[in-house]
Structure formats: C-alpha cells, structure tokens
Design an enzyme around this catalytic site. Sequence first.
Site, PDB file in Angstrom:
ATOM      1  N   GLU A  26      31.619  29.249  34.552  1.00  0.00           N
ATOM      2  CA  GLU A  26      31.786  30.570  35.182  1.00  0.00           C
ATOM      3  C   GLU A  26      30.407  31.157  35.474  1.00  0.00           C
ATOM      4  O   GLU A  26      29.459  30.941  34.699  1.00  0.00           O
ATOM      5  CB  GLU A  26      32.575  31.505  34.239  1.00  0.00           C
ATOM      6  CG  GLU A  26      32.719  32.920  34.795  1.00  0.00           C
ATOM      7  CD  GLU A  26      33.750  33.774  34.080  1.00  0.00           C
ATOM      8  OE1 GLU A  26      34.313  33.332  33.057  1.00  0.00           O
ATOM      9  OE2 GLU A  26      33.993  34.913  34.557  1.00  0.00           O
ATOM     10  N   ASN A  71      36.927  35.917  34.910  1.00  0.00           N
ATOM     11  CA  ASN A  71      36.918  37.277  35.429  1.00  0.00           C
ATOM     12  C   ASN A  71      36.022  37.403  36.656  1.00  0.00           C
ATOM     13  O   ASN A  71      36.278  38.216  37.544  1.00  0.00           O
ATOM     14  CB  ASN A  71      36.442  38.248  34.334  1.00  0.00           C
ATOM     15  CG  ASN A  71      37.378  38.259  33.133  1.00  0.00           C
ATOM     16  OD1 ASN A  71      38.517  37.816  33.221  1.00  0.00           O
ATOM     17  ND2 ASN A  71      36.890  38.748  32.000  1.00  0.00           N
ATOM     18  N   ASN A 171      42.878  34.739  38.414  1.00  0.00           N
ATOM     19  CA  ASN A 171      42.608  34.621  36.983  1.00  0.00           C
ATOM     20  C   ASN A 171      43.089  35.855  36.226  1.00  0.00           C
ATOM     21  O   ASN A 171      42.773  36.983  36.628  1.00  0.00           O
ATOM     22  CB  ASN A 171      41.088  34.476  36.769  1.00  0.00           C
ATOM     23  CG  ASN A 171      40.695  34.460  35.317  1.00  0.00           C
ATOM     24  OD1 ASN A 171      40.965  33.484  34.620  1.00  0.00           O
ATOM     25  ND2 ASN A 171      40.068  35.531  34.835  1.00  0.00           N
ATOM     26  N   GLU A 172      43.851  35.636  35.159  1.00  0.00           N
ATOM     27  CA  GLU A 172      44.241  36.712  34.223  1.00  0.00           C
ATOM     28  C   GLU A 172      44.559  38.025  34.932  1.00  0.00           C
ATOM     29  O   GLU A 172      44.019  39.082  34.576  1.00  0.00           O
ATOM     30  CB  GLU A 172      43.133  36.918  33.181  1.00  0.00           C
ATOM     31  CG  GLU A 172      42.927  35.725  32.289  1.00  0.00           C
ATOM     32  CD  GLU A 172      41.957  35.959  31.135  1.00  0.00           C
ATOM     33  OE1 GLU A 172      41.291  37.006  31.101  1.00  0.00           O
ATOM     34  OE2 GLU A 172      41.856  35.066  30.267  1.00  0.00           O
ATOM     35  N   TYR A 243      41.873  32.353  22.858  1.00  0.00           N
ATOM     36  CA  TYR A 243      40.618  32.296  22.112  1.00  0.00           C
ATOM     37  C   TYR A 243      40.937  32.625  20.661  1.00  0.00           C
ATOM     38  O   TYR A 243      41.530  33.668  20.376  1.00  0.00           O
ATOM     39  CB  TYR A 243      39.604  33.290  22.687  1.00  0.00           C
ATOM     40  CG  TYR A 243      39.127  32.883  24.075  1.00  0.00           C
ATOM     41  CD1 TYR A 243      38.202  31.863  24.230  1.00  0.00           C
ATOM     42  CD2 TYR A 243      39.623  33.501  25.217  1.00  0.00           C
ATOM     43  CE1 TYR A 243      37.773  31.465  25.486  1.00  0.00           C
ATOM     44  CE2 TYR A 243      39.200  33.113  26.484  1.00  0.00           C
ATOM     45  CZ  TYR A 243      38.270  32.094  26.611  1.00  0.00           C
ATOM     46  OH  TYR A 243      37.843  31.695  27.854  1.00  0.00           O
ATOM     47  N   GLU A 291      41.809  27.925  29.652  1.00  0.00           N
ATOM     48  CA  GLU A 291      40.720  28.544  28.872  1.00  0.00           C
ATOM     49  C   GLU A 291      41.125  28.474  27.413  1.00  0.00           C
ATOM     50  O   GLU A 291      42.179  29.013  27.027  1.00  0.00           O
ATOM     51  CB  GLU A 291      40.493  30.010  29.261  1.00  0.00           C
ATOM     52  CG  GLU A 291      39.756  30.167  30.562  1.00  0.00           C
ATOM     53  CD  GLU A 291      39.358  31.613  30.853  1.00  0.00           C
ATOM     54  OE1 GLU A 291      39.018  32.355  29.904  1.00  0.00           O
ATOM     55  OE2 GLU A 291      39.400  31.993  32.031  1.00  0.00           O
ATOM     56  N   GLN A 345      33.303  27.558  27.396  1.00  0.00           N
ATOM     57  CA  GLN A 345      32.839  27.088  28.690  1.00  0.00           C
ATOM     58  C   GLN A 345      31.855  25.945  28.485  1.00  0.00           C
ATOM     59  O   GLN A 345      31.735  25.478  27.357  1.00  0.00           O
ATOM     60  CB  GLN A 345      32.202  28.236  29.430  1.00  0.00           C
ATOM     61  CG  GLN A 345      33.174  29.406  29.665  1.00  0.00           C
ATOM     62  CD  GLN A 345      32.648  30.462  30.646  1.00  0.00           C
ATOM     63  OE1 GLN A 345      31.585  30.345  31.216  1.00  0.00           O
ATOM     64  NE2 GLN A 345      33.427  31.535  30.825  1.00  0.00           N
TER      65      GLN A 345
HETATM   66  O1  AHR Z   1      35.695  32.792  29.331  1.00  0.00           O
HETATM   67  C1  AHR Z   1      35.330  34.136  29.242  1.00  0.00           C
HETATM   68  C2  AHR Z   1      36.374  35.066  29.869  1.00  0.00           C
HETATM   69  O2  AHR Z   1      37.535  35.052  29.087  1.00  0.00           O
HETATM   70  C3  AHR Z   1      36.875  34.671  31.248  1.00  0.00           C
HETATM   71  O3  AHR Z   1      36.066  35.160  32.256  1.00  0.00           O
HETATM   72  C4  AHR Z   1      38.215  35.302  31.294  1.00  0.00           C
HETATM   73  O4  AHR Z   1      39.114  34.626  32.125  1.00  0.00           O
HETATM   74  C5  AHR Z   1      38.670  35.352  29.845  1.00  0.00           C
HETATM   75  O5  AHR Z   1      39.149  36.602  29.504  1.00  0.00           O
END
Ligand code: AHR
Length: 497
Positions: A26, A71, A171-172, A243, A291, A345
């Site tokens: 990213e 994002n 995305n999201e 996450y 992710e 990432q």
């Molecule tokens: O990977 C970091 C961020 O986490 C990404 O930009 C987003 O998609 C997620 O919230």
Amino acid sequence: MKTILSTTADNTIGLVHRRVFGNFVEHLGRCVYEGIYDPGSPHSDATGFRTDVIKALRRLGVSTVRYPGGNFVSAYDWRDGIGPCDKRPARVDFAWQSLESNAVGIDEFVSWCKRIDAEPMAAVNLGTLGPAEAAAMLEYCNLDTPTQWVKLRKANGFLEPHGIKLWCLGNEMDGPWQAGQVPAHEYALRANATSKLLKGLDPTIQTIAAGSSGRFMPTYLEWDRQVLERCWDTVDYISAHRYSNNHANNTAEFLAEGVEIDRVISDYAGLIDYVRGLKRSEKRVYLSFDEWNVWYRQTSGDGRWETAPHLLEELYNLEDALVVAQYLNAFIRRADVVKMACLAQAVNVIAPLMTTRDALLKQTNFYPVELIQKWMIGASLRLNGGGAMYKAGKHGEVPVIDSAATFDMGSGRVAISVVNRSVDSSHEVRFKVLDRNLGTIAIATQLTGKDAKQTNTFESPTAIVPQPASASVEGNELHITLPSMSHAVVCVETRER
Ligand code: AHR
C-alpha cells in the site's frame, strides 16, 4: 502432554491455492517509498527498486500482491501514477495524511511484480471515483485496442498489456475512516456495475467484492450478505480482513487466536452457502482473506503531510509469529473456502521485512510464512483425533495444538504444520497417515524461544530464527516433540501401502 492426529491421503478438503501466500503493498508510510522503492539506497538498482527486498520477497514465496491500497486506494487516482515521472503530480493522501509523489504507479508496480515472480492484484477506487475510472484503468492495463488509454500505455513504453487478472472492487467501504464510505446497498450497486463493466472489457479477469472491514464492525456479515446477494453473478470472491491483537497482554489467550480465525472463515463459508442456496446457483464464490496479520501497537495514521512517514512500524515478537502461523494453518484447514489471502503488508508497514537505507531485517513473522508456503503444498488433509486442551481466557477451552496437514500427490510428500500454544509445557504430536507408509523426513524445522516478547532487531537480527525440530518416524507414526511456544513444519516422504 500429547496430541494424536491421523488422516488418509484421500481425506482431502481442497487444494491449497498458491494465492493464499499473497502479500500487500500500500502507498502507506514507508512501504512503497523507502521500502520496495528507494533510489537513495545502496541496495537499489538503476530502476530505484531495492534488490535486497526483491530477494527476500522471492524467498517468502509471495504469489500475489494487492496494490495500491487499502485505505489509500479510496481517494487515489491511478492516472496520477503514469507517464513521465517529472510530470506526475504530487498529491495529499487523505487516508494517512501523507504526501504522495506518485513516483511509483501501476506500470512500475507490475514490472516489480515480475521481478518477485508474483501476480499483481489491482484495487480500484470506489470511494471518490467510480466504474468509469476503473474501466479506464482496465483498458490501460489489459487491452490491446486502438484506443486512448491503450495508446497512452504504449507511449509510456509498455507495448504489451499488463494482463492483470485480479481486480479488487474498492476497500473496506463500510468503514467510517474510508474515503467515500457508503451503506451496503449503495456499495453493492457500485461494485456490481463496476464488475460488469470490467468483465465486459476483459472477460478473463476475476473480481473481489469488498467485504466488511472486520468482525468488530456492526455491519459484519449483514454488509456481506447484501453485497453477495446483489453481486453474486458478477464477482468471484468476497474479501475478509482481520488484524489480531494482544491488548490484554495475555499470551495464553492470544495464542488461541486461531479459534477466532476459524470462526471468521466459518462465518463466511456459511454466508456464501446461504446466498448460493437463495440463488439456486451452481456458481462458487470464494473467500479472499486479503488483509491479515497481527497489528495493535503502532496505530497512528497521522503522517502530518510528510513523504514516507514512519507509520505502523510494528515490531514483531515470538508470540506474534505463532499467531501468524495459525492464520496460514486456518487457511489451509479451509482450503475449500479460502482461495486467496494477503499478508498485510510487505515492507516496513506491519510487515515481515523492515528496512533502513543500508540494511534489511527479517522479523519473526517472516519465518512461519516462509516455511509454510514452501512445504505445505498440494491438498489440505482433514485431521482426526486430538489431545490436551487448555484454558485460554475469553476463548474458553482450546486445543493446545493448532494444526494443518497437506498431501502432495506428485511427490508423495505429506507435511504437517503445528503450533504448540502452551506457554510453559512441551508437547508431543503423534501423526499417522493410515493408507501410506512413512519414509524419510525431508524437513523438520521449528521457530521457538523462551520469551514470548522476543523480537529480532537490526542489532540482533537472529534472535528468533528457524532451527531443527525434533521429529522421527517410529513404527509408521511421525513423532514431533514441540517445545512450549513453538511452531514446526515437518514434511515426510510417503509411499502407498
Ligand atoms: O493495512 C493497513 C490498513 O488496514 C489498510 O489500509 C486498510 O484496508 C485496513 O484498515
């Protein structure tokens, strides 16, 4: 403590797709600039890309790379990143409050992917832009027509189409932090229209609808249901993001994280089946877990209008690496559902690799990924049996061992990936493949340590690195002795009985 597992080589769940070993780049912090691309580094070649990073990502077996966000993509105009570098505009980045020079764009990214031998996975902006700009990007990247965007690509020096096969539809988009956040029904209309348009231009592509940002969202699953119902015929995957964190600073509880990963996959498997049933459809839609990682320490998204600020530079320790192993085990266990996944990432930003201008560091979480992608190939095997359990705080009683196994029909090899979640006890795993004779052990490697919080650093880069595991074939059984807090991969040659 002991766990006994058994299977047969035909007790398969699904083929482990290489795409589950994907990654994510990213435009965020120092992932692109000072990460993969750094003309000022002695490790960079004439193109400005770091060859040490390329080498490490090849070693990590990265199959697929999602780009350019995250994002970031939701306020990004891909057209800013093409053409002569000195003519590209500098922009403000809404997502991370940083400055974007646009020195790297889609052309450089695709060329870089070839160097790491990975497949590009492009994300389009469905936040501040829409289907028309996404279609223009697809024309630029994939077509060979005598039309404006293709002519421009050729003028920019790329005579052959890039042939990008994977396209993420935003995305999201349920996140309040997302540029252009919309309600589910509106996103579903937008994603459906975009997917139709893109596939109309290039029917060889696959598209990924943006799922809910995570299980913590009030929109979790209901967002996904609405999106899948609207887009069922036009998309190939729905995305999930997760996450993991140890905010509670409770290692025993954190090490049971695999249970939660299984739960998310199972939620999506149920939802996909439900919508498939509603539609009376023969079609399959799969999960793109695009992710995932441990992330909770470095969360500030405020780059204060700098270029390549130090953002989300998480330092990973042993317990984090053991959770990372459990993500991959979970994807293998549900190889029937998870066909794609991206570790978030690649470099510097919540990443297995960190760079300074002169040096590269492999973090603890590099090693389980390297090991699993290398050895866990072929079909995922259903494991029977079990063993000791432990109390894992909010997760309740959980197996001490987290496991996944594969059978590679070509080589006859069976591999098993096992995490010992116990913080203080070693554990014996006994593993039988009932219809095969076990032969030589091809690899037996483990990652472990005494201190759950131990990290690798530039000063001490090898504090946590793989070492030989204790494994033997006895009778026709594989015996592995795992120290507390460890992950091992053992691969054994087998022959038909
Ligand atoms: O990977 C970091 C961020 O986490 C990404 O930009 C987003 O998609 C997620 O919230």
